[in-house]
Design an enzyme around this catalytic site. Structure first.
Site, PDB file in Angstrom:
ATOM      1  N   HIS A 214       2.907  12.785  -3.298  1.00  0.00           N
ATOM      2  CA  HIS A 214       3.168  11.899  -2.162  1.00  0.00           C
ATOM      3  C   HIS A 214       4.641  11.651  -1.899  1.00  0.00           C
ATOM      4  O   HIS A 214       5.000  10.892  -1.023  1.00  0.00           O
ATOM      5  CB  HIS A 214       2.451  10.565  -2.354  1.00  0.00           C
TER       6      HIS A 214
HETATM    7  C1  UD1 Z   1       4.939   3.972  -1.733  1.00  0.00           C
HETATM    8  C2  UD1 Z   1       6.228   3.767  -2.501  1.00  0.00           C
HETATM    9  C3  UD1 Z   1       6.360   4.843  -3.567  1.00  0.00           C
HETATM   10  C4  UD1 Z   1       5.137   4.855  -4.470  1.00  0.00           C
HETATM   11  C5  UD1 Z   1       3.882   4.978  -3.639  1.00  0.00           C
HETATM   12  C6  UD1 Z   1       2.683   4.808  -4.525  1.00  0.00           C
HETATM   13  C7  UD1 Z   1       8.147   2.809  -1.328  1.00  0.00           C
HETATM   14  C8  UD1 Z   1       9.403   3.100  -0.626  1.00  0.00           C
HETATM   15  N1  UD1 Z   1       7.393   3.864  -1.628  1.00  0.00           N
HETATM   16  O1  UD1 Z   1       5.022   5.229  -1.074  1.00  0.00           O
HETATM   17  O2  UD1 Z   1       7.494   4.580  -4.368  1.00  0.00           O
HETATM   18  O3  UD1 Z   1       5.238   5.921  -5.366  1.00  0.00           O
HETATM   19  O4  UD1 Z   1       3.843   3.939  -2.640  1.00  0.00           O
HETATM   20  O5  UD1 Z   1       1.512   5.277  -3.941  1.00  0.00           O
HETATM   21  O6  UD1 Z   1       7.849   1.683  -1.592  1.00  0.00           O
HETATM   22  N2  UD1 Z   1      -0.729   4.521   4.283  1.00  0.00           N
HETATM   23  C9  UD1 Z   1      -2.044   4.374   4.623  1.00  0.00           C
HETATM   24  N3  UD1 Z   1      -2.785   3.453   3.939  1.00  0.00           N
HETATM   25  C10 UD1 Z   1      -2.287   2.671   2.958  1.00  0.00           C
HETATM   26  C11 UD1 Z   1      -0.936   2.819   2.630  1.00  0.00           C
HETATM   27  C12 UD1 Z   1      -0.170   3.752   3.284  1.00  0.00           C
HETATM   28  O7  UD1 Z   1      -2.540   5.055   5.521  1.00  0.00           O
HETATM   29  O8  UD1 Z   1      -3.034   1.864   2.381  1.00  0.00           O
HETATM   30  C13 UD1 Z   1       0.068   5.559   4.978  1.00  0.00           C
HETATM   31  C14 UD1 Z   1       0.786   5.036   6.212  1.00  0.00           C
HETATM   32  O9  UD1 Z   1       0.789   6.048   7.180  1.00  0.00           O
HETATM   33  C15 UD1 Z   1       2.191   4.826   5.707  1.00  0.00           C
HETATM   34  C16 UD1 Z   1       2.341   5.918   4.666  1.00  0.00           C
HETATM   35  O10 UD1 Z   1       1.063   6.044   4.073  1.00  0.00           O
HETATM   36  O11 UD1 Z   1       3.148   4.913   6.716  1.00  0.00           O
HETATM   37  C17 UD1 Z   1       3.373   5.614   3.592  1.00  0.00           C
HETATM   38  O12 UD1 Z   1       3.131   4.352   2.967  1.00  0.00           O
HETATM   39  P1  UD1 Z   1       4.340   3.550   2.252  1.00  0.00           P
HETATM   40  O13 UD1 Z   1       3.802   2.392   1.496  1.00  0.00           O
HETATM   41  O14 UD1 Z   1       5.436   3.273   3.230  1.00  0.00           O
HETATM   42  O15 UD1 Z   1       4.930   4.614   1.263  1.00  0.00           O
HETATM   43  P2  UD1 Z   1       4.183   5.526   0.208  1.00  0.00           P
HETATM   44  O16 UD1 Z   1       4.435   6.936   0.550  1.00  0.00           O
HETATM   45  O17 UD1 Z   1       2.791   5.048   0.066  1.00  0.00           O
HETATM   46  N1  UDP Z   2      -4.294   6.806  -9.249  1.00  0.00           N
HETATM   47  C1  UDP Z   2      -5.591   6.411  -8.888  1.00  0.00           C
HETATM   48  N2  UDP Z   2      -6.292   7.218  -8.029  1.00  0.00           N
HETATM   49  C2  UDP Z   2      -5.792   8.365  -7.523  1.00  0.00           C
HETATM   50  C3  UDP Z   2      -4.469   8.749  -7.881  1.00  0.00           C
HETATM   51  C4  UDP Z   2      -3.747   7.940  -8.741  1.00  0.00           C
HETATM   52  O1  UDP Z   2      -6.076   5.381  -9.336  1.00  0.00           O
HETATM   53  O2  UDP Z   2      -6.493   9.039  -6.759  1.00  0.00           O
HETATM   54  C5  UDP Z   2      -3.529   5.947 -10.173  1.00  0.00           C
HETATM   55  C6  UDP Z   2      -2.892   6.652 -11.349  1.00  0.00           C
HETATM   56  O3  UDP Z   2      -3.808   6.815 -12.403  1.00  0.00           O
HETATM   57  C7  UDP Z   2      -1.745   5.710 -11.682  1.00  0.00           C
HETATM   58  C8  UDP Z   2      -1.313   5.197 -10.325  1.00  0.00           C
HETATM   59  O4  UDP Z   2      -2.418   5.431  -9.455  1.00  0.00           O
HETATM   60  O5  UDP Z   2      -2.219   4.628 -12.472  1.00  0.00           O
HETATM   61  C9  UDP Z   2      -0.106   5.945  -9.825  1.00  0.00           C
HETATM   62  O6  UDP Z   2       0.159   5.568  -8.505  1.00  0.00           O
HETATM   63  P1  UDP Z   2       0.969   6.488  -7.496  1.00  0.00           P
HETATM   64  O7  UDP Z   2       0.942   7.896  -7.926  1.00  0.00           O
HETATM   65  O8  UDP Z   2       0.451   6.155  -6.135  1.00  0.00           O
HETATM   66  O9  UDP Z   2       2.423   5.851  -7.559  1.00  0.00           O
HETATM   67  P2  UDP Z   2       3.737   6.151  -8.435  1.00  0.00           P
HETATM   68  O10 UDP Z   2       3.373   5.990  -9.862  1.00  0.00           O
HETATM   69  O11 UDP Z   2       4.224   7.498  -8.082  1.00  0.00           O
HETATM   70  O12 UDP Z   2       4.702   5.125  -7.963  1.00  0.00           O
END
Ligand code: UD1
Ligand code: UDP
Length: 368
Positions: A214
């Site tokens: 992601h």
């Molecule tokens: C965010 C964090 C990242 C983390 C990740 C975990 C920041 C800058 N980034 O990235 O560090 O590793 O979460 O998963 O804080 N969206 C949905 N549904 C949701 C959430 C998001 O559709 O419930 C979509 C939206 O289009 C949104 C995009 O995902 O614009 C990105 O979401 P955002 O929270 O801004 O960043 P992540 O890529 O999720």
């Molecule tokens: N995770 C989950 N379901 C999924 C993918 C990841 O529950 O389909 C869990 C994973 O085991 C870990 C956490 O989500 O505990 C990691 O989150 P993510 O990769 O979104 O964020 P990051 O750690 O990169 O910030």
């Protein structure tokens, strides 16, 4: 009695905060807690599903910030969180990890004179093109208590001039969650493997590769994403490839016009924690760019290939099973193949990743 706000917002926050909240609630005479959800993540499978799985109480306050540009999302969280501070008047605000919610709430707190505590402090990728690196640096430099997960955290913080008195090496609260829920995840395996056609007679299961991606650097650029998908399609001709697709990635894959049924990769909606943990624990290899999954695979001893040029979690490489690889089709195909043939040997669990980090955090909070 210390009044403490704990902040969650995005998927990895729930696993990091659940054990801390549980621990603080087990000292009712010492701590009063308030759980605040910023609403950064809001899909059921990115948020709600974890409350039941992790036995976490529902948030006391939900700020419903939602998705937006960095500035708008951060500003919405700060505006909502400031009101919570005025109402609850906490003695401390605890924020986990490196997401926008953490930096936004820490900044709002310290500007109101409320000290902040950072769980997972001191990690550095030294790559300021990552939004998370900015959040890490900002949060660490304004927090009064810095709870580190690995020794590199202390070294980075001290090099940046942060007083060693603020730094507490406590271990990894995300691993606390893993340790407590691994037996439950294991009980899911028979049915899960059956339903996904991953079971094999007598053995631990069929070989398969589990994928999550992601990071903007991998998924936002269509050329890079195409390369990655191409590499995974080549792998999927040989072993099943199971891809838990983050919503950011789903949107980008859609934009490429790739259909979930045209190739061999099995694209899935984001999974619940227990199912995902069960799949991780039985995988032959994991390809990821997630921070948390680099750590979980290290704890479990499952080979992890991280499609990034750096990691802020060096202990997963020096001690664990993690290896950095390029986000190209050839690298993905050849590195996964190498791991499937040879595995990764010599890995061990990092120090204090023992399921007791939240207890150490509570001890520090009782002492300060
Ligand atoms: C965010 C964090 C990242 C983390 C990740 C975990 C920041 C800058 N980034 O990235 O560090 O590793 O979460 O998963 O804080 N969206 C949905 N549904 C949701 C959430 C998001 O559709 O419930 C979509 C939206 O289009 C949104 C995009 O995902 O614009 C990105 O979401 P955002 O929270 O801004 O960043 P992540 O890529 O999720
Ligand atoms: N995770 C989950 N379901 C999924 C993918 C990841 O529950 O389909 C869990 C994973 O085991 C870990 C956490 O989500 O505990 C990691 O989150 P993510 O990769 O979104 O964020 P990051 O750690 O990169 O910030």
């Amino acid at each position: 009695m210390k009044k403490i706000i704990l902040v969650v917002g995005a998927r990895p926050n729930f696993m990091k905060i659940a054990p801390v909240l549980r621990e603080l609630k087990s000292h009712p005479g010492d701590f009063e807690t308030l759980l605040v959800h910023t609403g950064q993540h809001y899909d059921k499978n990115m948020s709600a599903v974890f409350f039941d799985e992790l036995s976490m109480p529902r948030p006391d306050i939900h700020l419903k910030a939602g998705s937006a540009s960095h500035a708008v999302q951060t500003a919405r969280i700060m505006e909502g969180f400031e009101k919570v501070l005025f109402d609850f008047r906490p003695d401390l605000v605890m924020v986990p990890g490196d997401v926008n919610s953490a930096a936004a709430c820490a900044l709002t707190s310290v500007k109101e004179g409320v000290p902040a505590a950072h769980i997972e402090a001191g990690l550095r990728s030294f790559d300021r093109t990552m939004p998370e690196e900015i959040n890490r640096v900002v949060t660490d430099h304004i927090s009064d208590l810095l709870f580190t997960t690995e020794e590199s955290g202390r070294m980075n913080l001290e090099k940046e001039g942060i007083s060693s008195e603020k730094i507490h090496f406590v271990g990894n609260t995300m691993i606390d969650t893993l340790v407590s829920l691994l037996p439950k995840a294991a009980r899911k395996w028979p049915e899960l493997s059956e339903s996904m056609d991953l079971s094999a007679e007598g053995g631990r299961g069929r070989e398969y590769v589990l994928v999550t991606l992601h990071r903007p650097s991998n998924v936002d650029d269509p050329t890079v994403l195409k390369e990655i998908i191409d590499g995974l399609e080549r792998v999927a001709e040989e072993v099943p490839v199971i891809f838990s697709v983050h919503p950011r990635t789903a949107e980008k894959i859609n934009n490429l016009g790739i259909s979930s049924v045209s190739g061999q990769i099995r694209f899935l909606e984001p999974l619940g924690y227990l199912e995902f943990l069960s799949l991780t624990a039985h995988a032959s290899a994991v390809l990821t760019d997630s921070g948390g999954i680099q750590e979980e695979t290290t704890y479990l001893g499952i080979p992890c290939l991280t499609a990034r040029s750096n990691t802020e979690r060096p202990v997963t490489i020096t001690k664990g099973t993690n290896r950095l690889i390029e986000s190209t089709s050839d690298a993905i195909f050849s590195e996964i193949r190498r791991v499937l043939n040879q595995g990764i040997s010599g890995a061990s669990r990092p120090e204090l990743w023992d399921g007791k980090a939240a207890g150490r955090i509570a001890q520090v909070l009782l002492a300060v």
